[in-house]
Design an enzyme around this catalytic site. Structure first.
Site, PDB file in Angstrom:
ATOM      1  N   LYS A 112      -2.586 -10.327 -14.138  1.00 16.59           N
ATOM      2  CA  LYS A 112      -1.392 -10.921 -13.547  1.00 16.59           C
ATOM      3  C   LYS A 112      -1.365 -12.427 -13.749  1.00 16.59           C
ATOM      4  CE  LYS A 112      -0.395  -7.454 -10.027  1.00 16.59           C
ATOM      5  NZ  LYS A 112      -0.090  -7.181  -8.632  1.00 16.59           N
ATOM      6  N   LYS A 195      -0.411   1.697 -19.109  1.00 14.39           N
ATOM      7  CA  LYS A 195       0.073   2.369 -17.898  1.00 14.39           C
ATOM      8  C   LYS A 195       1.539   2.011 -17.662  1.00 14.39           C
ATOM      9  CE  LYS A 195      -0.947  -1.090 -14.422  1.00 14.39           C
ATOM     10  NZ  LYS A 195      -1.525  -1.520 -13.188  1.00 14.39           N
ATOM     11  N   LYS A 198       5.456  -1.946 -13.319  1.00 14.29           N
ATOM     12  CA  LYS A 198       6.623  -2.734 -12.937  1.00 14.29           C
ATOM     13  C   LYS A 198       6.773  -3.959 -13.809  1.00 14.29           C
ATOM     14  CE  LYS A 198       5.891  -1.480  -8.311  1.00 14.29           C
ATOM     15  NZ  LYS A 198       5.719  -1.641  -6.890  1.00 14.29           N
TER      16      LYS A 198
HETATM   17  P1  TYM Z   1       1.426  -1.111  -6.338  1.00  8.98           P
HETATM   18  O1  TYM Z   1       2.592  -1.446  -5.481  1.00  8.98           O
HETATM   19  O2  TYM Z   1       1.278  -1.829  -7.635  1.00  8.98           O
HETATM   20  O3  TYM Z   1       1.416   0.434  -6.657  1.00  8.98           O
HETATM   21  C1  TYM Z   1       1.555   1.417  -5.640  1.00  8.98           C
HETATM   22  C2  TYM Z   1       0.704   2.626  -5.996  1.00  8.98           C
HETATM   23  O4  TYM Z   1       1.128   3.186  -7.251  1.00  8.98           O
HETATM   24  C3  TYM Z   1      -0.016   3.392  -8.078  1.00  8.98           C
HETATM   25  N1  TYM Z   1       0.379   3.256  -9.487  1.00  8.98           N
HETATM   26  C4  TYM Z   1       0.161   4.177 -10.433  1.00  8.98           C
HETATM   27  N2  TYM Z   1      -0.421   5.390 -10.387  1.00  8.98           N
HETATM   28  C5  TYM Z   1      -0.462   6.102 -11.543  1.00  8.98           C
HETATM   29  N3  TYM Z   1       0.055   5.662 -12.718  1.00  8.98           N
HETATM   30  C6  TYM Z   1       0.632   4.444 -12.811  1.00  8.98           C
HETATM   31  N4  TYM Z   1       1.146   4.028 -13.969  1.00  8.98           N
HETATM   32  C7  TYM Z   1       0.713   3.651 -11.640  1.00  8.98           C
HETATM   33  N5  TYM Z   1       1.210   2.416 -11.360  1.00  8.98           N
HETATM   34  C8  TYM Z   1       1.002   2.195 -10.049  1.00  8.98           C
HETATM   35  C9  TYM Z   1      -1.000   2.315  -7.652  1.00  8.98           C
HETATM   36  O5  TYM Z   1      -2.314   2.649  -8.009  1.00  8.98           O
HETATM   37  C10 TYM Z   1      -0.780   2.269  -6.155  1.00  8.98           C
HETATM   38  O6  TYM Z   1      -1.568   3.229  -5.505  1.00  8.98           O
HETATM   39  N6  TYM Z   1      -2.387  -3.630  -4.321  1.00  8.98           N
HETATM   40  C11 TYM Z   1      -1.560  -2.450  -4.170  1.00  8.98           C
HETATM   41  C12 TYM Z   1      -0.872  -2.361  -2.814  1.00  8.98           C
HETATM   42  C13 TYM Z   1      -1.752  -2.473  -1.631  1.00  8.98           C
HETATM   43  C14 TYM Z   1      -2.627  -1.477  -1.126  1.00  8.98           C
HETATM   44  C15 TYM Z   1      -3.176  -2.014   0.057  1.00  8.98           C
HETATM   45  C16 TYM Z   1      -2.984  -0.198  -1.566  1.00  8.98           C
HETATM   46  C17 TYM Z   1      -1.813  -3.523  -0.770  1.00  8.98           C
HETATM   47  N7  TYM Z   1      -2.673  -3.249   0.252  1.00  8.98           N
HETATM   48  C18 TYM Z   1      -4.102  -1.285   0.823  1.00  8.98           C
HETATM   49  C19 TYM Z   1      -3.908   0.517  -0.806  1.00  8.98           C
HETATM   50  C20 TYM Z   1      -4.456  -0.020   0.369  1.00  8.98           C
HETATM   51  C21 TYM Z   1      -0.492  -2.457  -5.229  1.00  8.98           C
HETATM   52  O7  TYM Z   1      -0.115  -3.492  -5.730  1.00  8.98           O
HETATM   53  O8  TYM Z   1       0.076  -1.257  -5.499  1.00  8.98           O
END
Ligand code: TYM
Length: 332
Positions: A112, A195, A198
């Site tokens: 990032k 992957k 976003k």
């Molecule tokens: P975020 O918002 O980027 O993504 C949310 C969830 O989607 C999953 N994900 C995917 N799974 C499979 N294939 C993909 N291409 C793919 N892209 C995204 C992510 O693994 C995630 O589970 N840091 C985290 C948010 C967060 C969080 C937390 C998660 C903040 N605090 C505490 C768990 C516990 C994030 O940016 O997810």
């Protein structure tokens, strides 16, 4: 009931199919068997610049999508991260428990910050994983249902929790990631070695759930495959075809070997068309439910306020205990 916690960013308006298949779908299933806490992580969203009005709207939209996907506020705790001061408060303590070098090894930060450039990279982006540590530990979560890209952040959480417990006495449950192997990483339809994300430079390979289903169907039909002809699950040599098989299987419950058999002797075209159809059938009612929730923002806000209250009952206890362990003088 074992406790689970997870979060999703409200960043861009729509969740993508990777978010759903990698994470949200598991969340829905887990509310039946687990004590489940799910949140929209708006504090995390501002680690990169956000327009205030859009952030507010996308936070509601995120909550509406979670409800539309099947989260039930009667069976889980659904809330917005910034509604609880405890996240930022425990986040500070966790910043003081995390090594600079340790945080520097987070691969998502490296990716990032490369995208943001030196000027655009904030300290918040750097400590983003540490806030996530606090998110998880506040709720004493045993399991964290996420996609593969979050594994390293949950591992960090384990390390920090163990360190804190060793230094101050047992305070935190040490969590483990809960990752569904088949759908842990959904790939970009145009670049099936990357992957679905976003922040991809182009939206052509990303399926946004709130898009017009016709737009998504077209993306499926023009998915990049390989020059071969055989529909076979082979992520190494046929990443595009394999990704489509995984998506089909996840949405229909038909196993990948069954799909291979079904498409024997057929070219890639029919597979793409069928996945487009399967997706459309799933997403159409999903979108309608989301739009219904958005129709009544006051009700949505009430529901999130109740969620925050339930979350606070747990988070405030952990924070108080942590402050006490660390040696902060309690306010008289
Ligand atoms: P975020 O918002 O980027 O993504 C949310 C969830 O989607 C999953 N994900 C995917 N799974 C499979 N294939 C993909 N291409 C793919 N892209 C995204 C992510 O693994 C995630 O589970 N840091 C985290 C948010 C967060 C969080 C937390 C998660 C903040 N605090 C505490 C768990 C516990 C994030 O940016 O997810």
């Amino acid at each position: 009931r074992p406790r689970v916690l997870s979060g999703i960013q409200p960043t861009s308006g729509s969740f993508h199919l990777g978010n759903y298949l990698g994470a949200v779908r598991q969340w829905v299933a887990l509310q039946e068997s687990h004590d489940a806490f799910y949140m929209v992580v708006d504090l995390h969203a501002i680690t990169i610049p956000q327009d205030p009005a859009r952030l507010r709207e996308s936070t509601r939209l995120a909550a509406a999508q979670l409800l539309g996907a099947g989260l039930d506020p009667e069976r889980c705790t659904l809330f917005v991260q910034s509604h609880l001061a405890e996240h930022a408060q425990l986040g500070w303590v966790m910043n003081c428990m995390t090594g600079f070098g340790e945080a520097s090894r987070m691969t998502q930060f490296k990716d990032k910050s490369a995208k943001q450039g030196a000027e655009g990279t904030t300290v918040g982006l750097f400590t983003y994983p540490v806030l996530q540590v606090a998110d998880i530990l506040l709720y004493q979560a045993e399991q964290v249902p996420v996609g593969e890209d979050q594994r390293q952040h949950v591992e960090l959480t384990r390390d920090v929790a163990e360190r804190f417990n060793a230094r101050y006495g047992h305070t935190f449950t040490v969590p483990r990631p809960r990752i569904v192997r088949e759908t842990a990483k959904i790939y970009d339809l145009q670049d099936p070695t990357a992957k679905m994300s976003k922040s991809a430079p182009s939206a052509k390979g990303r399926i946004d759930l709130m898009d017009d289903p016709k737009v998504s169907a077209k993306k499926f039909r023009s998915a990049v495959t390989d020059t071969g002809t055989e529909v076979r699950y082979d992520p190494e040599n046929k990443p595009g075809v394999s990704n489509l098989l995984v998506i089909h299987s996840a949405l229909t419950g038909i196993t990948v070997p069954e799909l291979e058999e079904k498409f024997t002797g057929q070219l890639y075209g029919p597979l793409k068309t069928e996945v487009a159809g399967v997706f459309t059938d799933w997403v159409t009612p999903f979108r309608n439910r989301v739009l219904e929730y958005l129709d009544d923002p006051a009700e949505l806000d009430r529901l999130l306020a109740r969620g925050a209250e339930k979350a606070r009952a747990v988070a405030s206890v952990t924070l108080r205990e942590t402050y006490d362990r660390v040696g902060f003088l309690p306010p008289a």
